[in-house]
Design a protein around this motif. Structure first.
Motif, PDB file in Angstrom:
ATOM      1  N   LYS A  65       0.843  -1.201   0.000  1.00  0.00           N
ATOM      2  CA  LYS A  65       0.000   0.000   0.000  1.00  0.00           C
ATOM      3  C   LYS A  65       0.880   1.254   0.000  1.00  0.00           C
ATOM      4  CE  LYS A  65      -4.375   1.475   1.956  1.00  0.00           C
ATOM      5  NZ  LYS A  65      -5.545   1.023   2.716  1.00  0.00           N
ATOM      6  N   LYS A  67       2.244   4.757   0.751  1.00  0.00           N
ATOM      7  CA  LYS A  67       2.174   5.668   1.892  1.00  0.00           C
ATOM      8  C   LYS A  67       2.903   6.945   1.555  1.00  0.00           C
ATOM      9  CE  LYS A  67       2.035   2.378   5.701  1.00  0.00           C
ATOM     10  NZ  LYS A  67       2.519   2.056   7.034  1.00  0.00           N
ATOM     11  N   TRP A  70       0.805  13.389   1.514  1.00  0.00           N
ATOM     12  CA  TRP A  70      -0.412  14.056   1.072  1.00  0.00           C
ATOM     13  C   TRP A  70      -0.917  13.353  -0.161  1.00  0.00           C
ATOM     14  CZ3 TRP A  70       2.446  19.317   1.557  1.00  0.00           C
ATOM     15  CH2 TRP A  70       2.537  19.655   2.916  1.00  0.00           C
ATOM     16  N   ASN A 419       4.367   3.930  -7.775  1.00  0.00           N
ATOM     17  CA  ASN A 419       3.602   4.883  -6.975  1.00  0.00           C
ATOM     18  C   ASN A 419       4.224   6.253  -6.774  1.00  0.00           C
ATOM     19  OD1 ASN A 419       5.612   4.220  -5.266  1.00  0.00           O
ATOM     20  ND2 ASN A 419       4.324   3.467  -3.612  1.00  0.00           N
TER      21      ASN A 419
ATOM     22  N   PRO B  63       6.116   7.847  13.999  1.00  0.00           N
ATOM     23  CA  PRO B  63       6.901   7.980  12.763  1.00  0.00           C
ATOM     24  C   PRO B  63       6.506   6.909  11.760  1.00  0.00           C
ATOM     25  CG  PRO B  63       8.205   6.861  14.425  1.00  0.00           C
ATOM     26  CD  PRO B  63       6.835   7.084  15.020  1.00  0.00           C
ATOM     27  N   ASP B  64       5.598   7.235  10.890  1.00  0.00           N
ATOM     28  CA  ASP B  64       5.140   6.277   9.887  1.00  0.00           C
ATOM     29  C   ASP B  64       6.229   6.130   8.835  1.00  0.00           C
ATOM     30  OD1 ASP B  64       3.095   4.585   9.062  1.00  0.00           O
ATOM     31  OD2 ASP B  64       2.465   6.011   7.530  1.00  0.00           O
ATOM     32  N   LYS B  65       6.681   4.912   8.653  1.00  0.00           N
ATOM     33  CA  LYS B  65       7.813   4.698   7.759  1.00  0.00           C
ATOM     34  C   LYS B  65       7.420   5.023   6.315  1.00  0.00           C
ATOM     35  CE  LYS B  65      11.643   1.496   7.369  1.00  0.00           C
ATOM     36  NZ  LYS B  65      12.317   0.393   8.033  1.00  0.00           N
ATOM     37  N   THR B  66       8.273   5.775   5.683  1.00  0.00           N
ATOM     38  CA  THR B  66       8.012   6.182   4.316  1.00  0.00           C
ATOM     39  C   THR B  66       8.079   4.992   3.372  1.00  0.00           C
ATOM     40  OG1 THR B  66       9.011   8.320   4.756  1.00  0.00           O
ATOM     41  CG2 THR B  66       8.819   7.675   2.463  1.00  0.00           C
ATOM     42  N   LYS B  67       7.098   4.871   2.506  1.00  0.00           N
ATOM     43  CA  LYS B  67       7.115   3.800   1.505  1.00  0.00           C
ATOM     44  C   LYS B  67       6.957   4.399   0.136  1.00  0.00           C
ATOM     45  CE  LYS B  67       5.126   0.000   4.122  1.00  0.00           C
ATOM     46  NZ  LYS B  67       4.164  -1.089   4.143  1.00  0.00           N
ATOM     47  N   VAL B  68       8.045   4.523  -0.577  1.00  0.00           N
ATOM     48  CA  VAL B  68       7.900   4.924  -1.961  1.00  0.00           C
ATOM     49  C   VAL B  68       8.654   3.928  -2.815  1.00  0.00           C
ATOM     50  CG1 VAL B  68       7.510   7.386  -1.630  1.00  0.00           C
ATOM     51  CG2 VAL B  68       9.832   6.509  -1.717  1.00  0.00           C
ATOM     52  N   PHE B  79       7.218   9.844   8.192  1.00  0.00           N
ATOM     53  CA  PHE B  79       6.217  10.893   8.134  1.00  0.00           C
ATOM     54  C   PHE B  79       5.571  10.901   9.519  1.00  0.00           C
ATOM     55  CE2 PHE B  79       1.749  12.078   7.405  1.00  0.00           C
ATOM     56  CZ  PHE B  79       1.918  13.305   6.796  1.00  0.00           C
ATOM     57  N   ASN B 183      -2.949   2.379   7.696  1.00  0.00           N
ATOM     58  CA  ASN B 183      -3.075   1.374   6.661  1.00  0.00           C
ATOM     59  C   ASN B 183      -3.491   0.072   7.288  1.00  0.00           C
ATOM     60  OD1 ASN B 183      -2.262   2.683   4.215  1.00  0.00           O
ATOM     61  ND2 ASN B 183      -0.299   2.949   5.256  1.00  0.00           N
ATOM     62  N   TRP B 184      -4.429  -0.619   6.692  1.00  0.00           N
ATOM     63  CA  TRP B 184      -4.901  -1.904   7.213  1.00  0.00           C
ATOM     64  C   TRP B 184      -5.179  -1.828   8.715  1.00  0.00           C
ATOM     65  CZ3 TRP B 184      -5.054  -3.326   2.395  1.00  0.00           C
ATOM     66  CH2 TRP B 184      -3.950  -3.359   1.566  1.00  0.00           C
ATOM     67  N   GLU B 186      -3.740  -0.652  11.243  1.00  0.00           N
ATOM     68  CA  GLU B 186      -2.680  -0.944  12.204  1.00  0.00           C
ATOM     69  C   GLU B 186      -2.785  -0.017  13.420  1.00  0.00           C
ATOM     70  OE1 GLU B 186       1.321   0.218  10.917  1.00  0.00           O
ATOM     71  OE2 GLU B 186       0.406   1.441   9.359  1.00  0.00           O
ATOM     72  N   TYR B 352      -1.984  16.274   7.643  1.00  0.00           N
ATOM     73  CA  TYR B 352      -0.748  17.052   7.556  1.00  0.00           C
ATOM     74  C   TYR B 352       0.376  16.485   8.415  1.00  0.00           C
ATOM     75  CZ  TYR B 352      -3.660  20.316   5.083  1.00  0.00           C
ATOM     76  OH  TYR B 352      -4.534  20.857   4.196  1.00  0.00           O
TER      77      TYR B 352
END
Lengths: 767, 767
Positions: A65, A67, A70, A419, B63-68, B79, B183-184, B186, B352
């Motif tokens: 998914k 993330k 924004w 993404n 701290p949501d781990k960045t997923k790109v 983030f 997400n999901w 969590e 934000y």
């Protein structure tokens, strides 16, 4: 060149000596695959050192998914991760009560790996002194059957060297794996069942979200002094996602014991009941037996090489390089399954996700077209035709209408599965390559039927996209294409990328030509298609208005088309003047710094000059090559091949050769310092092009093959074969002569440096 | 305007009637906060309809781990998510065996919400007919104590209307919450302990990764006919993350019962042992008691209003709007805790992430500077000074050197915690606002001491950044700033954004001025700072070379500075000519389409004209306003206020008034169709500016206040107060006169429309 430890050899990739720091690199380089599955050259036995574990099954992925901070409209919901599949290759080894672990041995001697590309197997051998003082010799051969593509075979032999030894072989299956790139080590496989029966075991697991089911299986036999002793496991350890058998043998000094493990996967893409399918395939494999499976493997690879081999005389490294490339391409994709495509890392790593990029059309189709039956290339085109509805849906999500199609930047099933907006929304030139491949397929094979049958619908979707995507600039009184990322991904969201604008215009012009041709020559197809796509003359005229008035940024001062509107605003320091410590910039510099630098990741304007070579003069090519190449860092694997071809066209043989080495040995010598992540598969087709189209100068013009053969100073000569319209032409180039021979029925005419030459079947022509 | 259901009232926000579709909107609008915690106006009792649950604690994040897809160097690791905190407000209600659920009642009548801004409490009342036929009336008042800022109070009264009723009050604490944007689903809180003691309970939980510990607590009292009956729970349900008490009462027809629940949080940012701290604070609160807590609350808000109120005569909606803005700002941030800042959604939503944007410097500081003790504004500046090392580290990650500082786009603790490259790497103009706030603080307060003590180091770090970030364009023979995102985030990665280039030049010039001034006037500070930052004259000269030769894109044809190099290439269709169905474009259009459109999210070039008004003539302002405003969609909350001010400057009162309504009632009337996500807190300070600076025309020039008062046709008049250099000036503007009165000791001189006016303490001056 970043590393130089692979031993030059014409037919094999060889490593000698055990270097822990090179384990991850070798795991990539010695990867094996058979088009349906593959894996990195991980050790069978436990290894506590640095390793990147990876086994992969074609077509299986996980939708990670997206993330981002924004969320924006049109962002794809997921990024398709290439999944590390359950492990079937594992065989732990206990030696006199101590677990074998090459990272923990007192000594490791005679360590050697060989990937025999001619015969399609991987071999590893070493002598280890364990902490308990036992010396053992290990010989392991592993291959993935081309014939039975759900089956792999491991022959793992241990010899006690300095004393008798109690050996316990512990073959296992493990679905409790995770990806290297998983966040917080989350798992992607849900275990379903673990079963066993005498020497066989079956672990079935299902991917989360995508619900692919795979049964991973094994069958084990123990051989003493070469003979099957019909051993049964003395112990079985089983959990919800793993099963391990133990086989104990006692070796006298100098005696050997072998475990033969057959394993692999059966998956729900191909079978209703994957466990039952596993039982069947294992029974087939066992009845054939190890020796015959190996003999069949060698024969299957001989057939592949018969058609696709390229020989290079007098330069072992160059020879090894091209064969490594051809070998890996064939390990990755054999054209058997039309649902599959050519993933950029094949079965050697996780990076990039998804399987199908524009690499397929821009780089791979020429290779498969010329070295396989032309049906393989047609299947690759059909793959896109089958996904046209999804491409139209994808464009719809971005606000395009009326059947405009935007193919995804990367996909597993037609859906966009990358993404980043700067890629998915903006790297739209990919649409052009998909159209170009249709043109290229017809140019090379002469099979026009694909266009009225399928290709035209794809072309119309693409032309509609370009028409809608271009906007009119009052300021310039021309059409512009704003906000794109060109092939050079080191610039994002630029305006009027020359390559994109050029291929957009070409797509429209080419589509209109085909519409006119099909109207005249295939009238029933014409009627069928026009009824389906609802295309009016007015709409076509709107397209032409855009194509005829497309803006191309140009610098009078430099006499070149500009890569994009803002290129000249950059600090134009050439790569040559950049400190070496700063390279590769993608590892040393932050993204913003790269973006505002003039450095070019891969051919961009020059990619246009490659595709549309005959639209430009050689002087123009030279001017653009001289302007852009000095800013090019070639940090994309797709870069050196195009530059090698163009350097050869310009007669710069030393430069062409340097680029050739860089493309052919990109991974072997790890030019871009990233081989540990896996190999660059799709660019390997570019290596093939750099010989055939670069040095060989092969072009197809007006249904005829043309050659302008050249030889790098380092070589005595080279040869390659081309399947040209169902006849096989062999071309051998040596210092003063080029020889042609033809397997086929009809004589063909070729041009060599402009001179017409008739090649009769089964005779040798020397020019 | 997108909605119009809030009842106009001078002092309260009122909703009448129960509309399920408006629940999420009202949950945002009726949010309460006290600077330390806050929550959306979720119902206390269970509600099965659409709701967005949210309770928030200042300074607590995950701290949501960045997923790109393709990781780039310099990407922030995480983030920062604003976390939905454990729920303490919940009170389930059982009525004759049926759970009260407003979504499932036979009828809901007389539903009313009131947010009393004057007194700082939220009240809800309704009459419900349950499925079992019981009619009850509910009256709930809730407030978060300003004095005891870890404590909130709920007074929940139920009256049986048509028959006797057995009521069970089930107050609970629940740490098993998740974020809307998880997400999901969590979870972010790890439960630690659940304890209870007579009428009190304590649930302690810890955030994953960041390891903030929070104890959520409650104390319950049951009142019958207004008297505490000293009830004990008849039942206690407890799990690892939740605890619920049951209190049963039997009501005769027309009899009432009340539960008073006190609850809140004690957190590890403030206490070693959060559970012990909870016990203490609850004991304090209980000993004060509900009535006195409410009286104190009213008094505390009266003090805030005394200084910060703005009155508007003759326009209730306008009055309600400005008070709503002032109220929310004070609910979000009171300047008590220097570790905190002004989150863009305050305690009203998750969006934000992070708490500190350039909004603080560009929009909020003027409000806090003028309506609080000047120490509050100084604390906000000091917040950045304290994070200078992290800003230098952040710039270092992007390759900047030698003390160059890049403040994060958003932060919780000085680290960048946004994760999109086009924002973090490129929206660098934020650095300029941080320097501007230093200038602005001195301009308004006259307190120069901040600059030698702290500000100069920040300015030097910022000047170094701009010097290094600009590059020399041979082509233009000037310095350019490539690859930026301006305040208009509807363009990304553009070149030479006028606003960015302008503020970059200004930062350097202003820093050099301050260095020179401090060298002369604060020599010991000068020596200390220069020793610390190692600044040479040569380096300063390099800065000046850049500032003196900065390029600003300009269109001769239009007579305006261009927002960025490529602006004129766009399809320049005005907002007015855009179909309304396409608005807001951020909800209707894909991101790429927005990026290549000419539409401007918020003041960009005009933001520069706002900050540096006196650098430009009124004619220039008019020309730029007329060029850019027609392309501006105002889809950022920060947009209408600046335009309102500038329209007022240009004497366009009708337009100024329209923008004023849009900024002041942005959330109440939901102009941007997103109020359900939470309120736009930081822009509310812009609303304050649109009155004081826009209509009031207040400016500080040469240590003197200037006014150019104007009145929209819809108003009879308005008044506001300014804390100017520790004296309180009240300004009342009515049709033919402006009145000034001063609380203070020294007379001050102000200018009204250029005319000098002396205002003596405690006397009224009419102009």
């Amino acid at each position: 060149m970043n590393q130089d430890y692979i031993i030059p050899d014409n037919w094999s990739i060889i490593e000698e000596g055990f270097e822990q720091d090179l384990v991850k690199s070798s795991e990539s380089l010695f990867s094996i695959g058979n088009g349906a599955m593959g894996q990195r050259a991980n050790f069978e036995e436990y290894y506590s050192g640095k390793t990147f574990q990876g086994s992969y099954i074609a077509g299986i992925y996980y939708p990670d998914k997206t993330k981002v901070g924004w969320w924006k409209n049109g962002y794809p919901e997921y990024f398709a991760k290439v999944l590390n599949a359950p492990n079937w290759i594992g065989i732990n080894i206990e030696v006199n009560g101590e677990n074998l672990d090459l990272a923990k041995c007192k000594a490791v001697k005679n360590f050697r790996r060989e990937l025999n590309m001619k015969e399609g197997w991987y071999h590893r051998s070493f002598i280890a002194t364990l902490q308990n003082g036992t010396d053992i010799e290990v010989q392991v051969r592993r291959f993935l059957s081309l014939d039975l593509d759900e089956v792999g075979v491991i022959n793992y032999q241990v010899t006690a060297l300095n004393q008798g030894a109690k050996i316990v072989f512990k073959p296992y299956l493990d679905a409790g794996v995770h990806n290297e790139d998983a966040n917080w080590e989350e798992k992607f496989w849900e275990p379903i069942s673990v079963r066993n029966n005498s020497n066989e075991a079956f672990v079935t697991a299902r991917t989360f979200k995508t619900h692919f089911t795979a049964t991973t299986f094994m069958h084990n036999s123990i051989l003493m002094d070469g003979k099957n002793v019909n051993a049964s496991p003395s112990d079985i350890l089983s959990s919800h996602d793993k099963i391990e058998f133990s086989y104990e043998v006692s070796l006298a000094k100098n005696q050997s014991a072998t475990i033969q493990k057959m394993g692999g996967y059966t998956v729900s893409m191909n079978h209703e009941n994957t466990e039952e399918a596993s039982k069947k395939v294992i029974s087939t494999a066992v009845s054939i037996g190890y020796d015959e499976l190996l003999a069949n493997q060698i024969e299957a690879w001989a057939k592949i090489w018969e058609m696709s081999d390229i020989t290079i005389d007098g330069d072992v490294k160059a020879q090894q390089g091209i064969r490594f490339n051809i070998f890996q391409l064939n390990q990755t994709y054999l054209g058997k399954d039309s649902r599959l495509n050519i993933g950029p890392k094949g079965f050697t790593g996780e990076k990039y996700g998804g399987s199908t990029y524009w690499d397929t059309e821009a780089y791979c189709i020429p290779f498969y077209m010329a070295t396989k039956d032309q049906q393989v290339a047609r299947n690759l085109l059909t793959y896109r035709y089958n996904q046209l509805d999804k491409a139209i849906e994808n464009a719809g999500k971005l606000g395009f209408k009326n059947g405009a199609a935007l193919y995804p930047m990367v996909t597993m099933n037609g859906e966009e599965c990358h993404n980043e907006w700067e890629i998915t929304f903006e790297e739209i030139h990919r649409n052009g390559a998909i159209a170009f491949a249709i043109y290229n397929y017809y140019r090379f094979t002469g099979d026009y039927s694909y266009i009225p049958e399928k290709g035209l619908e794809v072309l119309i979707g693409i032309a509609r996209f370009w028409h809608q995507r271009a906007t009119y600039s009052t300021y310039r009184n021309q059409y512009v294409i704003l906000g794109v990322t060109g092939p050079n991904e080191y610039e994002n969201n630029v305006n009027n990328n020359f390559y994109t604008n050029y291929i957009a215009k070409w797509c429209i012009d080419y589509t209109v030509e085909q519409i006119n041709k099909i109207e005249k020559e295939y009238s029933s197809d014409y009627t069928r298609i026009l009824n389906k796509v609802k295309l009016s003359t007015t709409e076509i005229n709107h397209w032409k208005e855009v194509a005829d008035n497309m803006y191309f940024p140009y610098s009078e001062e430099h006499g070149v088309y500009l890569q994009q509107d803002g290129f000249l605003d950059k600090e134009l320091v050439k790569v040559h003047d950049l400190d070496k410590s700063q390279r590769p910039i993608n590892q040393k510099w932050s993204w913003d710094r790269i973006l505002r630098s003039p450095y070019i990741k891969q051919a961009d304007t020059l990619q246009g000059f490659y595709f549309f070579e005959d639209h430009f003069s050689k002087e123009q090519l030279e001017k653009h090559f001289d302007f852009y190449e000095p800013f090019t860092v070639h940090e994309s694997s797709l870069s050196p091949c195009v530059h090698s071809i163009q350097a050869a066209v310009l007669g710069r043989m030393e430069q062409a050769y340097t680029f050739y080495l860089r493309t052919s040995r990109l991974d072997l010598d790890d030019y871009n310092k990233e081989v540990h992540e896996g190999l660059h598969i799709t660019s390997m087709a570019g290596t093939w092009m750099s010989i055939v189209e670069g040095f060989g100068g092969m072009r197809v013009k007006n249904n005829t093959l043309h050659f302008e053969p050249k030889i790098p100073a380092q070589w005595k000569g080279y040869s390659f074969k081309i399947n040209f319209r169902n006849q096989i032409l062999k071309v051998s180039v040596h210092a003063n002569e080029t020889k042609f021979s033809l397997e086929g029925e009809k004589p063909i005419t070729v041009f060599v440096n402009g001179k017409e030459v008739l090649v009769e079947p089964d005779s040798l022509v020397t020019v």
